[in-house]
Enzyme design. Structure first.
Site, PDB file in Angstrom:
ATOM      1  N   LYS A 136       2.687 -42.328  20.313  1.00  0.00           N
ATOM      2  CA  LYS A 136       3.919 -41.708  19.826  1.00  0.00           C
ATOM      3  C   LYS A 136       4.949 -42.812  19.678  1.00  0.00           C
ATOM      4  O   LYS A 136       4.979 -43.746  20.489  1.00  0.00           O
ATOM      5  CB  LYS A 136       4.440 -40.656  20.812  1.00  0.00           C
ATOM      6  CG  LYS A 136       3.578 -39.418  20.915  1.00  0.00           C
ATOM      7  CD  LYS A 136       4.241 -38.417  21.849  1.00  0.00           C
ATOM      8  CE  LYS A 136       3.422 -37.146  21.994  1.00  0.00           C
ATOM      9  NZ  LYS A 136       4.052 -36.191  22.915  1.00  0.00           N
ATOM     10  N   HIS A 139      10.474 -42.899  21.736  1.00  0.00           N
ATOM     11  CA  HIS A 139      11.507 -41.882  21.588  1.00  0.00           C
ATOM     12  C   HIS A 139      12.810 -42.367  22.212  1.00  0.00           C
ATOM     13  O   HIS A 139      12.818 -43.081  23.200  1.00  0.00           O
ATOM     14  CB  HIS A 139      11.042 -40.585  22.267  1.00  0.00           C
ATOM     15  CG  HIS A 139      11.829 -39.382  21.879  1.00  0.00           C
ATOM     16  ND1 HIS A 139      13.061 -39.101  22.408  1.00  0.00           N
ATOM     17  CD2 HIS A 139      11.562 -38.396  20.988  1.00  0.00           C
ATOM     18  CE1 HIS A 139      13.524 -37.976  21.872  1.00  0.00           C
ATOM     19  NE2 HIS A 139      12.632 -37.535  21.011  1.00  0.00           N
ATOM     20  N   HIS A 142      13.603 -42.385  25.942  1.00  0.00           N
ATOM     21  CA  HIS A 142      13.147 -43.431  26.863  1.00  0.00           C
ATOM     22  C   HIS A 142      14.121 -44.605  26.931  1.00  0.00           C
ATOM     23  O   HIS A 142      13.908 -45.537  27.703  1.00  0.00           O
ATOM     24  CB  HIS A 142      11.766 -43.943  26.442  1.00  0.00           C
ATOM     25  CG  HIS A 142      10.682 -42.918  26.606  1.00  0.00           C
ATOM     26  ND1 HIS A 142      10.141 -42.611  27.823  1.00  0.00           N
ATOM     27  CD2 HIS A 142      10.058 -42.131  25.701  1.00  0.00           C
ATOM     28  CE1 HIS A 142       9.214 -41.678  27.664  1.00  0.00           C
ATOM     29  NE2 HIS A 142       9.152 -41.367  26.392  1.00  0.00           N
TER      30      HIS A 142
END
Length: 576
Positions: A136, A139, A142
């Site tokens: 992924k 994001h 984070h």
């Protein structure tokens, strides 16, 4: 240096009161600099020293009597009383000499060599932070874990700890069953080569939508996960490929943030060891099986009402919590750490409470040295294109906005690489905006506030550092350490040196609470004092002796400002 003054004050108060100086010393603090009027250098709240309740009740009277008995000497030039607080002013030439010499002597370790930090526990600190889910894109959620964890690791290291920086990746679980099943339907090797994480994200979105409508897709996801658990070569090969591509992409983002790790770990490392945890829980009669076949640990003894923590699904597979238990036990055995800090969002508070309670039930002897460093959420972070999802979009936006601001100010010609400078300033803006408040609090992000060149911002800190660096290009005799203290008696110089005097106390409080806001507030105040001093203490056109003393003074400010910024994770710029 500050300790020298504290100890001298404690000894004089001790002689006057008949109280041991060691009891007085912890209650003597460097004073904050006031914008209007001269501030005392140190203060002592006498009530904190008095044991007898009757004496404490009359501490104002005691304080007045004590003030009358205190005398001026070669160190303390003046003492007074303000609302029950004893205040002390030290000899001005001595203040200048001691602060300047100490910074020159300690350099970037200034503030950490203080006596008040001597009792801070040292040892091996393991800091787990960032921890994105592989396959992924990184994001924006984070971001806080990454910059807070990096700050704590920097701070602990500067304080003399050996630090192990661990990135514990989310690299196992049902999400990979979904991705594995989805890639066979929606994946494309060419797109994977050109933009791996973006394509994997697109596949993940599509397969999740398919699962909602198609039971067969859901079953194929579970089947892929079972193949992974059983070590099926093809499934493991695809998983390894996705993991490798993810780490490569994350490394690019970490480089932009100036963040490094000593170890990339992950849940996958503990998929077998988590079964050992279940066996250990069984052997100690801690594991209970519900009527549905789910494995739980009863934590009622720690709560007011019945509470169970789930550690095993009905099909016998483990959960994130089980793998975290396995990781904690493995790290204790492997590293014998002195403390282990988990830097994650406050939504995981219950998870870590359960983790520590289960480790305690298992008899793990270092549970009391494990700590969850919680933080809140960022609200309202948007780019010009709309709502932000990915961190690289945020970094791109920060860089683009700073480049635009620099172009308007007409300063880009002064830098060799405007884009790199804009990136460093943009990262500083993000970090200061994030660190100004308590970590546990949610906060609303504003590009306009974060990127202001004046006020309490990362841009302002970078501007101040660059301004100091520009000024220091005038210094041609750095090898000469001697200077005349009489050349640094102006109010702006004294106020700045008073502020530098209390740096060790700020470091101590920051270490004790692991809250960057104390250091941020200190550096911003130092920046404002530095700019006042730059304006009032001219170097050009001053007599050589005066210019030399002032340049030494500005050099010392830059040393402390730069080292403090680096602790926060900011790379100071020399031009902007």
């Amino acid at each position: 240096m500050a300790c020298y003054f504290r100890r001298t004050i404690a000894e004089q108060v001790s002689r006057t009161m008949g109280v041991p100086s060691e009891r007085i010393l912890p209650h003597i603090h460097a004073g904050s600099v006031h914008r209007k009027g001269e501030s005392p250098d140190f203060w002592l709240f006498l009530k904190s020293v008095l044991d007898d309740p009757l004496e404490a009740a009359h501490y104002q009277e005691k304080a007045e009597q004590l003030t009358d008995k205190l005398v001026s000497d070669s160190v303390i030039s003046e003492s007074g009383l303000e609302r029950g607080v004893l205040t002390f002013k030290v000899n001005r030439p001595l203040l200048v000499k001691k602060v300047m010499d100490k910074i020159r002597q300690d350099g970037t370790t200034y503030g950490f060599q203080s006596e008040i930090l001597s009792n801070v526990p040292k040892g091996l600190t393991l800091v787990e932070y960032s921890s994105p889910n592989i396959a992924k894109k990184f994001h924006v959620g984070h971001l806080r874990s990454t910059i807070i964890g990096n700050f704590i690791a920097n701070l602990k290291e500067a304080a003399g700890n050996k630090v192990l920086r661990v990135n514990y990746l989310g690299d196992w679980g049902l999400q990979f069953g979904l991705l594995g099943a989805g890639f066979s339907k929606f994946g494309c090797e060419e797109k994977l080569k050109s933009n791996a994480l973006q394509h994997l994200f697109e596949v993940y979105v599509k397969v999740n939508a398919a699962v909602e409508k198609d039971e067969e897709t859901k079953l194929s996801a579970y089947e892929f996960m079972r193949e992974l658990d059983s070590g099926h070569p093809q499934a493991l090969s695809l998983w390894t490929h996705f993991r490798g591509l993810s780490i490569e992409e994350y490394a690019k983002v970490y480089k932009r943030l100036g963040v490094e790790f000593d170890e990339y770990s992950g849940e996958s490392l503990y998929r077998q060891k988590s079964q050992d945890v279940l066996n250990l829980l069984r052997s100690k009669n801690i594991l209970q099986i519900t009527n549905e076949g789910v494995g739980v640990v009863d934590l009622t003894e720690y709560e007011d009402s019945p509470v169970n923590a789930t550690v095993m699904r009905s099909d016998g597979t483990t959960l994130y919590l089980t793998r975290d238990i396995a990781a904690a036990i493995d790290r204790r055995q492997k590293y014998n750490f002195d403390e282990m800090l988990y830097v994650t969002d406050k939504a995981q508070q219950t998870h870590f409470e359960n983790l520590f309670k289960i480790l305690n039930k298992l008899g793990e002897d270092k549970v009391d040295r494990c700590q969850h460093i919680m933080f809140g959420r960022i609200k309202g972070m948007k780019t010009r294109r709309g709502e932000v999802i990915f961190l690289d979009d945020v970094l791109d936006e920060a860089r683009a906005r700073m480049l635009q601001n620099m172009a308007k100010a007409g300063t880009t010609k002064a830098t060799e690489d405007p884009a790199e400078t804009a990136e460093k300033i943009g990262v500083a803006a993000l970090i200061i905006q994030d660190f100004k408040g308590p970590l546990q609090a949610d906060y609303s992000f504003s590009w306009d506030l974060a990127l202001q060149s004046t006020g309490d911002t990362g841009v302002f800190l970078q501007y101040t550092h660059a301004r100091l660096q520009s000024l220091l290009t005038l210094w041609s005799t750095r090898e000469d350490d001697d200077f005349s203290v009489s050349c640094l008696q102006e109010p702006s110089a004294i106020a700045t040196l008073q502020h530098l005097l209390r740096y060790d106390e700020v470091i101590y409080k920051t270490l004790k609470e692991l809250q960057p806001r104390y250091l941020v507030a200190y550096l911003l105040a130092l920046g404002h004092l530095a700019n006042v001093a730059i304006h009032s203490l001219q170097v050009k056109g001053s007599p050589p002796e005066v210019a030399h003393a002032r340049l030494q003074f500005f050099n010392n400010i830059q040393v402390v400002l730069a080292s403090g910024m680096k602790l926060l994770g900011i790379t100071p710029v020399n031009k902007m």
